[in-house]
Design an enzyme around this catalytic site. Structure first.
Site, PDB file in Angstrom:
ATOM      1  N   GLY A   1      31.551  66.387 -42.122  1.00  0.00           N
ATOM      2  CA  GLY A   1      31.292  65.865 -42.945  1.00  0.00           C
ATOM      3  C   GLY A   1      29.959  64.822 -43.345  1.00  0.00           C
ATOM      4  N   GLY A   2      30.722  63.956 -44.558  1.00  0.00           N
ATOM      5  CA  GLY A   2      30.397  62.382 -44.829  1.00  0.00           C
ATOM      6  C   GLY A   2      30.545  61.474 -43.967  1.00  0.00           C
TER       7      GLY A   2
ATOM      8  CE  LYS B   1      36.390  62.501 -40.587  1.00  0.00           C
ATOM      9  NZ  LYS B   1      36.567  61.557 -42.485  1.00  0.00           N
TER      10      LYS B   1
ATOM     11  CG  LEU C   1      38.827  73.112 -37.490  1.00  0.00           C
ATOM     12  CD1 LEU C   1      39.897  72.168 -38.268  1.00  0.00           C
ATOM     13  CD2 LEU C   1      39.048  74.192 -37.789  1.00  0.00           C
ATOM     14  N   GLY C   2      33.950  71.343 -39.039  1.00  0.00           N
ATOM     15  CA  GLY C   2      33.626  71.040 -39.383  1.00  0.00           C
ATOM     16  C   GLY C   2      33.794  69.903 -39.696  1.00  0.00           C
TER      17      GLY C   2
ATOM     18  CB  VAL D   1      37.352  67.898 -38.656  1.00  0.00           C
ATOM     19  CG1 VAL D   1      39.215  68.229 -38.913  1.00  0.00           C
ATOM     20  CG2 VAL D   1      37.782  66.820 -40.171  1.00  0.00           C
TER      21      VAL D   1
ATOM     22  N   GLY E   1      32.283  62.141 -41.094  1.00  0.00           N
ATOM     23  CA  GLY E   1      32.809  62.288 -39.266  1.00  0.00           C
ATOM     24  C   GLY E   1      32.865  64.316 -38.874  1.00  0.00           C
TER      25      GLY E   1
ATOM     26  CG  ASP F   1      34.261  63.050 -52.743  1.00  0.00           C
ATOM     27  OD1 ASP F   1      33.583  63.602 -53.427  1.00  0.00           O
ATOM     28  OD2 ASP F   1      33.935  63.387 -51.231  1.00  0.00           O
TER      29      ASP F   1
END
Length: 683
Positions: free
Chosen positions: A365-366, A384, A362-363, A370, A368, A481
């Site tokens: 990020g910083g 995740k 799905l995406g 998902v 890891g 964040d």
């Protein structure tokens, strides 16, 4: 455009073509002799496109008149005449020129050849199924061929001379095409893969995966008993069929023409087995072969059992290292948490994600990656998979999971559980389908932009979630964040605060905590950046930047007119000194919001952005201000709360969405503890 007229034509055509900016072009292709009727015919194709704009870029800028209105559709610049056309995306079919016109490709028709008298040859060339010459004789219209007295043509390639089929290899799944002047778009981009080097076209029968194809038994293409599905992931994505090893024939049909054992591979007689084949030769050879096979199987069995033992011991090692036994005790000691939070096995999550298939990502990020997963009870989840972290961080992760599993809030992403059988624990949380606030504000098309009502509602919901984390939970949580990309929207466009990978837990008697600096540029509290002391007012500053995004519809760091990068907060505070706030906000906000509302939200954002945290409001005060503004707007306009996407078709929901539930009723959090738990994962 003139869409919507009452006529019997499908858009974009209507009974008054002159009124529409649709250009037609007639292209004769080849004089041919039709064998069946023995009379001369002319084969031709009529091409058309939309020519009110010359390119897709220009057309999409004029959204009100943009022709590609269906979801899952895209615009294509046409090279053979000015203008553009629309097509459904890979995996979808239908009419891209109407709302909802492009739907998921269901596959194809494996029984199209039944009850129809079909010609299966063109000259000396055989025409195997799924291809066909007459209507109803091919599995898809894209597989229909045209036979003349001198040539066999693929209907999708008749726009260019020389596109003649010289060979159909059903075993390897390709067509040989005569001529070199062609490209991918000449053959229908959804089902054919052009190879310029070999003048060869591969095909797929449907733009879905093998796993999806198996779920549709009535449209599954690989009907031969000794055939299997082959997934293709190239310029075209989909699946085709092939015969099992040792077999030859047509995998798309049953009966004698289907996949049969290939005697040419055996010195004796070839016999089909389950998914493979065996050769029956002389007794000695058979005995030796059987002995070797038995030894091989025994070795494989022993090796597989040894590997399973190694994997089991390794998973148990990670489970112990990640304090699995302690977490089990912590969760089981709380009845509410044990009902909501589960410790998953790695095998369960591998099945849910098809062994963490890359297509399920799905995406990134910083912290890891998902993955999208489907649990055994059919729940959609996001999993995740974090990057490697140190043992001390894992200890904190376990502690946070135990705490967050006891917290519940309707505006925080729900945690289902975690897996401790990997080097870094995996987190399983609720799948939120409608993307982030950032995507809608800055990446989505204009027809899906948020209404001002939706902005106020989502802002109030997100503020309520942060307020709960700061003060309502037994142990305070500083998010660290806060940004629009971490405010997700569920199926009803309800705000869900997410991504707690940088968050920190703070005991109730602490006012701040000293940490390494983490956050996202453009949202980062300057006081926290300067002192390294994180407190609840750091989240307030970041939320103030989110309010500016809603007001100005600009990114937190944007390119100014001079071409340089500029901070949205600095720009806003500077412009507030130069001109009235109503001149600073986005045009849509000026049109929908009252001047009082604009001034109120701008003033609230300005207070959140004060350099000294002591002078900023608390999240509770921010939430109350936004709730009051939203409630006053609803009462003054006599409307019911909607999902915030004024132009979207998502269902609206009732007034009880205005105010988050009381804190005492929200103690299950489900928060993607996920990342709270991975609190100190490096960004």
């Amino acid at each position: 455009m003139v869409y919507g007229k009452k006529c019997n034509h499908r858009p974009p055509f209507d009974a008054h073509m002159v009124a529409n900016p649709v250009q037609l072009k007639f292209v004769p292709v080849k004089e041919a002799q039709q064998v069946q009727r023995q009379k001369a015919t002319v084969l031709a194709m009529l091409f058309w496109n939309i020519n009110d704009q010359r390119t897709c870029a220009a057309a999409s800028a004029d959204w009100a008149n943009f022709a590609c209105v269906s979801n899952h559709s895209s615009c294509v610049d046409t090279t053979y005449m000015a203008g553009y056309s629309c097509r459904c995306d890979a995996g979808y079919s239908g009419n891209p020129y109407v709302l909802g016109g492009c739907s998921r490709d269901p596959g194809y028709n494996p029984s199209a050849q039944r009850n129809v008298t079909c010609t299966r040859s063109c000259g000396k060339m055989k025409i195997p199924f799924p291809f066909g010459l007459e209507d109803g004789c091919s599995a898809k219209t894209e597989f229909q061929l045209y036979c003349t007295a001198s040539a066999l043509m693929l209907l999708y390639s008749i726009r260019r001379p020389g596109g003649y089929v010289t060979n159909i290899n059903i075993t390897e799944g390709y067509l040989d095409i005569e001529g070199t002047s062609y490209d991918q778009s000449d053959y229908g981009p959804l089902f054919y893969i052009a190879d310029r080097d070999s003048n060869r076209l591969q095909w797929v029968v449907a733009n879905i995966t093998c796993q999806e194809a198996h779920q549709h038994i009535f449209t599954y293409a690989c009907v031969s008993p000794n055939s299997e599905c082959l997934y293709v992931n190239s310029t075209v994505v989909g699946y085709s069929c092939k015969c099992n090893d040792g077999h030859a024939g047509n995998p798309y049909v049953t009966g004698p023409d289907g996949c049969k054992c290939n005697d040419g591979l055996c010195k004796g007689v070839c016999r089909s087995t389950d998914g493979s084949y065996t050769c029956a030769g002389i007794a000695i050879g058979l005995g030796i072969g059987f002995g070797i096979l038995l030894l091989g199987l025994s070795a494989m069995f022993i090796l597989r059992r040894w590997r399973r033992g190694v994997q089991k011991r390794l998973r148990m090692k990670y489970f112990t290292k990640n304090h699995g036994l302690l977490l089990e005790q912590l969760i089981s000691s709380n009845e509410d948490a044990s009902e909501r939070t589960k410790i998953f096995s790695l095998e369960e999550l591998e099945q849910a994600t098809n062994n963490f298939d890359l297509t399920r990502i799905l995406g990134r990020g910083g912290h890891g990656m998902v993955y999208k997963g489907i649990l055994s009870d059919q729940r959609l989840v996001a999993i995740k998979k974090s990057k490697v972290i140190e043992q001390g961080e894992i200890d904190q992760f376990i502690n946070e999971v135990a705490i967050l599993s006891q917290i519940n809030h309707r505006n925080i992403v729900k945690l289902y559980g975690c897996c401790l059988e990997t080097e870094v624990p995996l987190l399983v949380y609720d799948f939120v389908p409608n993307g982030s606030l950032f995507e809608i504000l800055h990446s989505g098309p204009s027809n899906t932009s948020l209404s001002w009502d939706g902005c106020l509602r989502i802002a109030a919901q997100a503020a309520g979630a942060l307020c709960y984390l700061h003060s309502a939970a037994s142990i305070s949580v500083f998010h660290r964040d806060v940004k629009s990309s971490n405010i997700l929207l569920d199926a009803n466009y309800t705000a869900k605060v997410s991504d707690f990978g940088a968050s920190r837990l703070v005991h109730i008697d602490q006012t701040h905590v000293t940490t390494g600096i983490q956050g996202t540029f453009g949202y980062l509290d300057p006081e926290y950046f300067r002192t390294g002391q994180l407190n609840e007012k750091s989240d307030v500053y970041s939320f103030g930047v989110v309010l500016l995004e809603l007001l100005l519809r600009k990114k937190p760091v944007f390119t100014s007119e001079s071409g340089s990068a500029q901070s949205l907060s600095s720009y806003f505070l500077g412009e507030m000194q130069e001109r009235p706030v109503k001149e600073i906000v986005a045009a849509q906000v000026r049109e929908e919001a009252t001047e009082e509302e604009i001034i109120s939200v701008a003033s609230l954002a300005e207070m959140c952005l004060r350099l000294q945290g002591d002078y900023r409001p608390t999240m509770k005060e921010v939430e109350m201000s936004l709730q009051l503004l939203h409630t006053k707007r609803l009462l003054s306009s006599h409307v019911t709360p909607e999902n915030g996407r004024a132009e979207a078709s998502a269902p609206s929901h009732s007034g009880n969405e205005i105010n988050p539930a009381p804190a005492h009723s929200q103690r299950c959090y489900s928060l993607e503890q996920e990342f709270l738990s991975s609190a100190s994962l490096p960004r």
